[in-house]
Design a protein around this motif. Structure first.
Motif, PDB file in Angstrom:
ATOM      1  N   ARG A 116       0.839  -1.208   0.000  1.00 12.69           N
ATOM      2  CA  ARG A 116       0.000   0.000   0.000  1.00 12.69           C
ATOM      3  C   ARG A 116       0.870   1.251   0.000  1.00 12.69           C
ATOM      4  NH1 ARG A 116      -5.409  -1.012  -1.239  1.00 12.69           N
ATOM      5  NH2 ARG A 116      -6.127  -2.831  -0.101  1.00 12.69           N
ATOM      6  N   ARG A 117       1.812   1.288  -0.888  1.00  9.90           N
ATOM      7  CA  ARG A 117       2.663   2.458  -1.100  1.00  9.90           C
ATOM      8  C   ARG A 117       2.897   2.536  -2.599  1.00  9.90           C
ATOM      9  NH1 ARG A 117       7.333   1.781   3.673  1.00  9.90           N
ATOM     10  NH2 ARG A 117       5.856   1.463   5.364  1.00  9.90           N
ATOM     11  N   LEU A 118       3.533   3.596  -3.068  1.00  4.82           N
ATOM     12  CA  LEU A 118       3.892   3.637  -4.481  1.00  4.82           C
ATOM     13  C   LEU A 118       5.080   2.693  -4.651  1.00  4.82           C
ATOM     14  CD1 LEU A 118       3.562   7.450  -5.239  1.00  4.82           C
ATOM     15  CD2 LEU A 118       1.805   5.664  -5.245  1.00  4.82           C
ATOM     16  N   GLN A 119       4.967   1.782  -5.590  1.00  2.00           N
ATOM     17  CA  GLN A 119       5.952   0.704  -5.635  1.00  2.00           C
ATOM     18  C   GLN A 119       6.453   0.353  -7.032  1.00  2.00           C
ATOM     19  OE1 GLN A 119       7.765  -0.833  -3.724  1.00  2.00           O
ATOM     20  NE2 GLN A 119       6.897  -1.023  -1.685  1.00  2.00           N
ATOM     21  N   VAL A 120       7.557  -0.346  -7.045  1.00  2.00           N
ATOM     22  CA  VAL A 120       7.939  -1.174  -8.183  1.00  2.00           C
ATOM     23  C   VAL A 120       8.006  -2.592  -7.620  1.00  2.00           C
ATOM     24  CG1 VAL A 120       9.212   0.543  -9.513  1.00  2.00           C
ATOM     25  CG2 VAL A 120      10.387  -0.692  -7.733  1.00  2.00           C
ATOM     26  N   GLN A 121       7.643  -3.562  -8.436  1.00  2.00           N
ATOM     27  CA  GLN A 121       7.494  -4.922  -7.914  1.00  2.00           C
ATOM     28  C   GLN A 121       8.801  -5.487  -7.343  1.00  2.00           C
ATOM     29  OE1 GLN A 121       5.179  -7.626 -10.416  1.00  2.00           O
ATOM     30  NE2 GLN A 121       6.315  -9.350  -9.545  1.00  2.00           N
ATOM     31  N   GLU A 122       9.913  -5.156  -7.986  1.00  2.00           N
ATOM     32  CA  GLU A 122      11.214  -5.668  -7.520  1.00  2.00           C
ATOM     33  C   GLU A 122      11.503  -5.185  -6.101  1.00  2.00           C
ATOM     34  OE1 GLU A 122      10.581  -4.147 -10.336  1.00  2.00           O
ATOM     35  OE2 GLU A 122      11.849  -4.829 -12.000  1.00  2.00           O
ATOM     36  N   ARG A 123      11.262  -3.886  -5.875  1.00  2.00           N
ATOM     37  CA  ARG A 123      11.551  -3.329  -4.553  1.00  2.00           C
ATOM     38  C   ARG A 123      10.590  -3.885  -3.499  1.00  2.00           C
ATOM     39  NH1 ARG A 123      11.195   2.347  -5.121  1.00  2.00           N
ATOM     40  NH2 ARG A 123       9.100   2.308  -4.301  1.00  2.00           N
ATOM     41  N   LEU A 124       9.325  -4.004  -3.872  1.00  2.00           N
ATOM     42  CA  LEU A 124       8.327  -4.565  -2.958  1.00  2.00           C
ATOM     43  C   LEU A 124       8.783  -5.945  -2.469  1.00  2.00           C
ATOM     44  CD1 LEU A 124       5.479  -4.746  -1.682  1.00  2.00           C
ATOM     45  CD2 LEU A 124       4.628  -5.506  -3.904  1.00  2.00           C
ATOM     46  N   THR A 125       9.223  -6.781  -3.406  1.00  2.00           N
ATOM     47  CA  THR A 125       9.679  -8.127  -3.067  1.00  2.00           C
ATOM     48  C   THR A 125      10.853  -8.077  -2.097  1.00  2.00           C
ATOM     49  OG1 THR A 125       9.110  -8.653  -5.363  1.00  2.00           O
ATOM     50  CG2 THR A 125      10.267 -10.353  -4.125  1.00  2.00           C
ATOM     51  N   LYS A 126      11.799  -7.182  -2.390  1.00  2.00           N
ATOM     52  CA  LYS A 126      12.970  -7.032  -1.514  1.00  2.00           C
ATOM     53  C   LYS A 126      12.590  -6.543  -0.127  1.00  2.00           C
ATOM     54  CE  LYS A 126      16.943  -6.135  -4.456  1.00  2.00           C
ATOM     55  NZ  LYS A 126      18.021  -5.191  -4.755  1.00  2.00           N
ATOM     56  N   GLN A 127      11.708  -5.556  -0.076  1.00  2.00           N
ATOM     57  CA  GLN A 127      11.354  -4.978   1.224  1.00  2.00           C
ATOM     58  C   GLN A 127      10.697  -6.015   2.127  1.00  2.00           C
ATOM     59  OE1 GLN A 127       9.157  -1.526  -0.192  1.00  2.00           O
ATOM     60  NE2 GLN A 127      10.780  -0.167   0.506  1.00  2.00           N
ATOM     61  N   ILE A 128       9.854  -6.875   1.544  1.00  2.00           N
ATOM     62  CA  ILE A 128       9.208  -7.930   2.334  1.00  2.00           C
ATOM     63  C   ILE A 128      10.280  -8.873   2.882  1.00  2.00           C
ATOM     64  CG2 ILE A 128       7.620  -9.896   2.235  1.00  2.00           C
ATOM     65  CD1 ILE A 128       6.172  -8.303  -0.087  1.00  2.00           C
ATOM     66  N   THR A 145       8.638 -11.847  -9.565  1.00  2.00           N
ATOM     67  CA  THR A 145       9.921 -11.453  -8.987  1.00  2.00           C
ATOM     68  C   THR A 145      10.169 -12.313  -7.753  1.00  2.00           C
ATOM     69  OG1 THR A 145       8.717  -9.698  -7.845  1.00  2.00           O
ATOM     70  CG2 THR A 145       9.987  -9.042  -9.748  1.00  2.00           C
ATOM     71  N   SER A 146      11.418 -12.637  -7.500  1.00  3.77           N
ATOM     72  CA  SER A 146      11.696 -13.441  -6.317  1.00  3.77           C
ATOM     73  C   SER A 146      12.974 -12.973  -5.642  1.00  3.77           C
ATOM     74  CB  SER A 146      11.812 -14.924  -6.688  1.00  3.77           C
ATOM     75  OG  SER A 146      13.046 -15.174  -7.307  1.00  3.77           O
ATOM     76  N   VAL A 147      12.991 -13.144  -4.336  1.00  2.00           N
ATOM     77  CA  VAL A 147      14.209 -12.903  -3.558  1.00  2.00           C
ATOM     78  C   VAL A 147      14.441 -14.152  -2.720  1.00  2.00           C
ATOM     79  CG1 VAL A 147      15.236 -11.566  -1.683  1.00  2.00           C
ATOM     80  CG2 VAL A 147      13.916 -10.393  -3.435  1.00  2.00           C
ATOM     81  N   MET A 148      15.643 -14.712  -2.824  1.00  3.06           N
ATOM     82  CA  MET A 148      16.012 -15.892  -2.028  1.00  3.06           C
ATOM     83  C   MET A 148      17.233 -15.523  -1.199  1.00  3.06           C
ATOM     84  SD  MET A 148      14.026 -18.502  -3.069  1.00  3.06           S
ATOM     85  CE  MET A 148      12.831 -18.589  -4.401  1.00  3.06           C
ATOM     86  N   LEU A 149      17.126 -15.735   0.107  1.00  2.84           N
ATOM     87  CA  LEU A 149      18.245 -15.385   0.979  1.00  2.84           C
ATOM     88  C   LEU A 149      18.646 -16.582   1.834  1.00  2.84           C
ATOM     89  CD1 LEU A 149      16.876 -11.927   2.273  1.00  2.84           C
ATOM     90  CD2 LEU A 149      18.594 -12.256   0.485  1.00  2.84           C
ATOM     91  N   GLY A 150      19.893 -16.604   2.261  1.00  6.42           N
ATOM     92  CA  GLY A 150      20.396 -17.650   3.161  1.00  6.42           C
ATOM     93  C   GLY A 150      20.267 -19.025   2.548  1.00  6.42           C
ATOM     94  N   GLU A 151      19.666 -19.969   3.332  1.00  7.49           N
ATOM     95  CA  GLU A 151      19.508 -21.362   2.891  1.00  7.49           C
ATOM     96  C   GLU A 151      18.768 -21.474   1.561  1.00  7.49           C
ATOM     97  OE1 GLU A 151      19.939 -24.847   4.428  1.00  7.49           O
ATOM     98  OE2 GLU A 151      21.684 -23.588   4.773  1.00  7.49           O
ATOM     99  N   PHE A 152      17.844 -20.549   1.337  1.00  5.82           N
ATOM    100  CA  PHE A 152      17.053 -20.615   0.108  1.00  5.82           C
ATOM    101  C   PHE A 152      17.903 -20.272  -1.100  1.00  5.82           C
ATOM    102  CE2 PHE A 152      12.464 -20.939   1.308  1.00  5.82           C
ATOM    103  CZ  PHE A 152      12.678 -21.119   2.672  1.00  5.82           C
ATOM    104  N   ARG A 153      18.925 -19.492  -0.859  1.00 11.71           N
ATOM    105  CA  ARG A 153      19.816 -19.123  -1.956  1.00 11.71           C
ATOM    106  C   ARG A 153      20.913 -20.175  -2.122  1.00 11.71           C
ATOM    107  NH1 ARG A 153      22.256 -14.632  -4.756  1.00 11.71           N
ATOM    108  NH2 ARG A 153      20.506 -13.317  -4.261  1.00 11.71           N
ATOM    109  N   ASN A 154      21.448 -20.649  -0.974  1.00 15.42           N
ATOM    110  CA  ASN A 154      22.640 -21.495  -1.011  1.00 15.42           C
ATOM    111  C   ASN A 154      22.348 -22.984  -1.134  1.00 15.42           C
ATOM    112  OD1 ASN A 154      24.080 -19.097  -0.581  1.00 15.42           O
ATOM    113  ND2 ASN A 154      23.868 -19.297   1.643  1.00 15.42           N
TER     114      ASN A 154
END
Ligand SMILES: [Zn+2]
Length: 248
Positions: free
Chosen positions: A175-187, A225-234
């Motif tokens: 519920r802000r002005l967004q771009v999808q890539e940034r939204l995914t990262k912020q979550i 768009t996806s963001v994978m961090l930690g175990e999900f990335r490695n």
């Protein structure tokens, strides 16, 4: 965001006008027609900054702007060639202003605060998944909606959060002005910050009305768009488990 934007675009414009003065007339004309490529790298890095647009404004302060916002909507009505005095449009500026403030109510909410309000110590280390959380957002380039779903997975590391809070965090950022890539990262960043999990995965799938309505994209197509961090990335196994679980 307002604090960030002017210096960036001012620099870019300065570079652009300097560049033009050195070119032939023919080249200048060509450049004037297509100035976007020069601006893009700057704009892109700004868009992808997970902190861009991540600020808080009190509810009252936002609604203090209601009159100014209504005036702007009146101008928009005139701008598109309409008559703001005709009966059907008399209350539209105020109505549209209220709607816009509602669509951007995420600026009133603090995602870290929401996460902190329901943290639990748990000896649970199996994957937690919440899938298909609804998203309704506004693209910051056209102020036109994009909507779809978000699926989140994380591998707890002693801390878990109430499931409903994950949906709240998605709501806050969308519920802000967004771009999808940034939204995914912020979550993903909000979850990482609050839970310090072993891994986080966030997948956002949305349809952008600015693309569909202008015919850039076919109706029904979506952007993922996806963001994978930690175990999900490695660890391919964790990532695969996550992807399989959100598929079914
Ligand atoms: Zn757009």
């Amino acid at each position: 965001m307002e604090e960030l934007n002017p210096p960036q675009s001012a620099t870019a414009e300065h570079e652009l006008s300097n560049g033009i003065s050195k070119l032939t007339l023919k080249e200048q004309k060509k450049l004037k027609r297509t100035p976007e490529p020069k601006l893009k790298p700057l704009q892109r890095s700004l868009e992808l900054d997970p902190d861009a647009g991540n600020f808080l404004l009190p509810h009252d302060e936002r609604y203090d702007n209601l009159d100014r916002l209504s005036e702007s909507y009146r101008d928009i009505l005139e701008g598109v060639g309409e008559n703001p005095e005709r009966e059907g449009l008399l209350d539209t500026p105020k109505r549209a202003a209220r709607a816009l403030l509602y669509f951007t109510k995420g600026y009133e909410e603090d995602a870290s605060e929401i996460m902190r309000s329901a943290l639990f110590d748990e000896n649970h280390d199996d994957m937690v998944i919440v899938k298909d959380i609804n998203i309704f957002s506004l693209c910051e380039h056209h102020l036109v909606p994009f909507y779809g779903t978000c699926s989140i997975g994380y591998l707890p590391n002693k801390k878990v959060v109430g499931i409903s809070k994950l949906a709240r965090v998605v709501e806050t950022f969308s519920r802000r002005l967004q771009v999808q890539e940034r939204l995914t990262k912020q979550i993903a960043h909000a979850i990482t910050e609050a839970l310090e999990p072993s891994g986080v995965g966030v997948i956002v799938k949305c349809t952008h009305m600015c693309m569909v309505m202008r015919g850039v994209e076919k109706p029904g197509s979506s952007t993922i768009t996806s963001v994978m961090l930690g175990e999900f990335r490695n660890n391919p196994k964790s990532r695969e488990e996550f992807l399989n679980l959100i598929k079914n």
